[in-house]
Design a protein around this motif. Structure first.
Motif, PDB file in Angstrom:
ATOM      1  N   GLY A   1       0.815  -1.207   0.000  1.00 10.90           N
ATOM      2  CA  GLY A   1       0.000   0.000   0.000  1.00 10.90           C
ATOM      3  C   GLY A   1       0.849   1.257   0.000  1.00 10.90           C
ATOM      4  O   GLY A   1       2.013   1.245   0.434  1.00 10.90           O
ATOM      5  N   ARG A   2       0.261   2.346  -0.480  1.00 10.38           N
ATOM      6  CA  ARG A   2       1.009   3.597  -0.608  1.00 10.38           C
ATOM      7  C   ARG A   2       0.165   4.786  -0.169  1.00 10.38           C
ATOM      8  O   ARG A   2      -1.065   4.770  -0.285  1.00 10.38           O
ATOM      9  CB  ARG A   2       1.474   3.791  -2.049  1.00 10.38           C
ATOM     10  N   VAL A   3       0.878   5.808   0.325  1.00  7.30           N
ATOM     11  CA  VAL A   3       0.254   7.075   0.705  1.00  7.30           C
ATOM     12  C   VAL A   3       0.538   8.079  -0.405  1.00  7.30           C
ATOM     13  O   VAL A   3       1.691   8.253  -0.823  1.00  7.30           O
ATOM     14  CB  VAL A   3       0.803   7.593   2.044  1.00  7.30           C
ATOM     15  N   VAL A   4      -0.507   8.746  -0.873  1.00  4.94           N
ATOM     16  CA  VAL A   4      -0.408   9.681  -1.992  1.00  4.94           C
ATOM     17  C   VAL A   4      -0.707  11.084  -1.478  1.00  4.94           C
ATOM     18  O   VAL A   4      -1.789  11.336  -0.947  1.00  4.94           O
ATOM     19  CB  VAL A   4      -1.397   9.303  -3.115  1.00  4.94           C
ATOM     20  N   VAL A   5       0.264  11.983  -1.625  1.00  2.00           N
ATOM     21  CA  VAL A   5       0.118  13.357  -1.154  1.00  2.00           C
ATOM     22  C   VAL A   5       0.090  14.297  -2.356  1.00  2.00           C
ATOM     23  O   VAL A   5       0.948  14.211  -3.241  1.00  2.00           O
ATOM     24  CB  VAL A   5       1.274  13.763  -0.222  1.00  2.00           C
ATOM     25  N   VAL A   6      -0.881  15.183  -2.379  1.00  2.00           N
ATOM     26  CA  VAL A   6      -0.928  16.257  -3.366  1.00  2.00           C
ATOM     27  C   VAL A   6      -0.880  17.567  -2.606  1.00  2.00           C
ATOM     28  O   VAL A   6      -1.679  17.791  -1.693  1.00  2.00           O
ATOM     29  CB  VAL A   6      -2.207  16.187  -4.233  1.00  2.00           C
ATOM     30  N   ASP A   7       0.072  18.425  -2.955  1.00  2.00           N
ATOM     31  CA  ASP A   7       0.188  19.703  -2.261  1.00  2.00           C
ATOM     32  C   ASP A   7       0.912  20.693  -3.162  1.00  2.00           C
ATOM     33  O   ASP A   7       1.393  20.345  -4.245  1.00  2.00           O
ATOM     34  CB  ASP A   7       0.929  19.531  -0.929  1.00  2.00           C
ATOM     35  N   ALA A   8       0.999  21.931  -2.678  1.00  2.00           N
ATOM     36  CA  ALA A   8       1.708  22.979  -3.402  1.00  2.00           C
ATOM     37  C   ALA A   8       3.114  23.124  -2.838  1.00  2.00           C
ATOM     38  O   ALA A   8       3.347  22.903  -1.648  1.00  2.00           O
ATOM     39  CB  ALA A   8       0.956  24.302  -3.278  1.00  2.00           C
ATOM     40  N   ASP A   9       4.050  23.520  -3.674  1.00  2.00           N
ATOM     41  CA  ASP A   9       5.436  23.716  -3.255  1.00  2.00           C
ATOM     42  C   ASP A   9       5.599  25.151  -2.758  1.00  2.00           C
ATOM     43  O   ASP A   9       6.072  26.032  -3.487  1.00  2.00           O
ATOM     44  CB  ASP A   9       6.386  23.423  -4.418  1.00  2.00           C
ATOM     45  N   ARG A  10       5.177  25.350  -1.522  1.00  2.00           N
ATOM     46  CA  ARG A  10       5.347  26.643  -0.871  1.00  2.00           C
ATOM     47  C   ARG A  10       5.273  26.435   0.633  1.00  2.00           C
ATOM     48  O   ARG A  10       4.895  25.342   1.086  1.00  2.00           O
ATOM     49  CB  ARG A  10       4.295  27.654  -1.341  1.00  2.00           C
TER      50      ARG A  10
ATOM     51  N   ARG B   1       7.879  11.269  -7.078  1.00  2.00           N
ATOM     52  CA  ARG B   1       7.369  12.635  -6.965  1.00  2.00           C
ATOM     53  C   ARG B   1       7.312  13.240  -8.357  1.00  2.00           C
ATOM     54  O   ARG B   1       8.267  13.135  -9.124  1.00  2.00           O
ATOM     55  CB  ARG B   1       8.234  13.508  -6.049  1.00  2.00           C
ATOM     56  N   GLN B   2       6.191  13.859  -8.673  1.00  2.00           N
ATOM     57  CA  GLN B   2       6.000  14.455  -9.985  1.00  2.00           C
ATOM     58  C   GLN B   2       5.382  15.834  -9.819  1.00  2.00           C
ATOM     59  O   GLN B   2       4.541  16.054  -8.939  1.00  2.00           O
ATOM     60  CB  GLN B   2       5.052  13.611 -10.843  1.00  2.00           C
ATOM     61  N   THR B   3       5.797  16.764 -10.668  1.00  2.00           N
ATOM     62  CA  THR B   3       5.100  18.040 -10.695  1.00  2.00           C
ATOM     63  C   THR B   3       3.696  17.819 -11.240  1.00  2.00           C
ATOM     64  O   THR B   3       3.470  16.944 -12.089  1.00  2.00           O
ATOM     65  CB  THR B   3       5.840  19.067 -11.575  1.00  2.00           C
ATOM     66  N   MET B   4       2.763  18.603 -10.756  1.00  2.00           N
ATOM     67  CA  MET B   4       1.377  18.402 -11.155  1.00  2.00           C
ATOM     68  C   MET B   4       0.631  19.727 -11.139  1.00  2.00           C
ATOM     69  O   MET B   4      -0.143  20.024 -10.212  1.00  2.00           O
ATOM     70  CB  MET B   4       0.698  17.390 -10.244  1.00  2.00           C
ATOM     71  N   PRO B   5       0.835  20.578 -12.138  1.00  2.00           N
ATOM     72  CA  PRO B   5       0.172  21.878 -12.173  1.00  2.00           C
ATOM     73  C   PRO B   5      -1.347  21.790 -12.133  1.00  2.00           C
ATOM     74  O   PRO B   5      -2.010  22.659 -11.564  1.00  2.00           O
ATOM     75  CB  PRO B   5       0.665  22.478 -13.498  1.00  2.00           C
TER      76      PRO B   5
END
Length: 235
Positions: free
Chosen positions: A170-179, A205-209
């Motif tokens: 299993g994996r934890v998936v985080v989406v956030d802003a780089d600030r 880790r991938q950028t995701m605009p």
């Protein structure tokens, strides 16, 4: 960002947090270290409108990158009004399960009503606590933390209590802003450090605009550390 009602639970800690993130409540934090960073105040139960997010294909892109597929069991932590919950339910299908969690009873109740109204039989809605997602052990293929990590006031305890809920692989998936965290984001180096402190390894880790910043994926490795052995990150 989650429900405005969460301010009643967390605003005190957010307002007292300085650059070092310390508050008067640190003495009551128990064996876990305090976060050495500010905590973002909660200002909304949504990051953007569902229509705007769908125009950017946000949820589909996140689910694709997280390799979420039919039959999986997925947790949506800090689910808010349910943007991801609804779309996860369609992705995992009738043989899969989605557990949506929020820490505000009114938000939890509204999402439960939505799931019932939309006849989402594979969705359960649960109340959690700010430092404990209250998830059943060995239950989830993926756990999503979308636009909410920077609002967690006790990240080491939260991540420590989250670990047992993962199934093998299993994996934890985080989406956030780089600030900075007090600007409703999490610097990637800080995120890596806080996860690593509790025994997680970043696998991607991938950028995701389209989702406002980046997507990072973690897996638990080795034994879960004792709370007293966890060291706070200073980044």
């Amino acid at each position: 960002m989650r429900a405005a009602a969460l301010l009643a639970l967390m605003l005190l800690a957010a307002c007292k947090a300085g650059v070092g993130g310390a508050t008067d409540a640190d003495a009551d934090a128990g064996p876990f270290p305090a976060a050495d960073r500010p905590v973002a105040p909660i200002v909304s139960d949504r990051w953007s409108t569902e229509e705007a997010r769908d125009r950017l294909n946000e949820a589909e892109e996140v689910m694709n990158r997280a390799t979420i597929s039919r039959g999986m069991t997925v947790a949506d932590i800090g689910a808010g009004e349910g943007y991801y919950t609804i779309r996860l339910a369609a992705r995992v299908g009738p043989q899969g399960r989605v557990l949506a969690q929020d820490v505000v009873p009114a938000v939890r109740d509204a999402l439960a009503e939505r799931a019932n109204r939309e006849r989402l039989d594979n969705v359960s809605v649960k109340l959690g606590e700010p430092a404990d997602p209250m998830l059943p052990e060995s239950s989830f293929d993926r756990i999503l933390l979308v636009h909410m990590y920077h609002e967690i006031s006790a990240p080491y305890e939260f991540l420590w209590r989250l670990r047992p809920a993962l199934r093998p692989g299993g994996r934890v998936v985080v989406v956030d802003a780089d600030r900075p965290t007090d600007q409703h984001g999490t610097p990637p180096a800080l995120l890596d450090c806080e996860f690593a402190a509790v025994g997680y390894r970043r696998v991607e880790r991938q950028t995701m605009p389209s989702a406002g910043g980046y997507l990072a994926i973690y897996e638990a490795v080795g034994p879960r550390p004792e709370p007293e052995a966890i060291r706070a990150c200073h980044i």
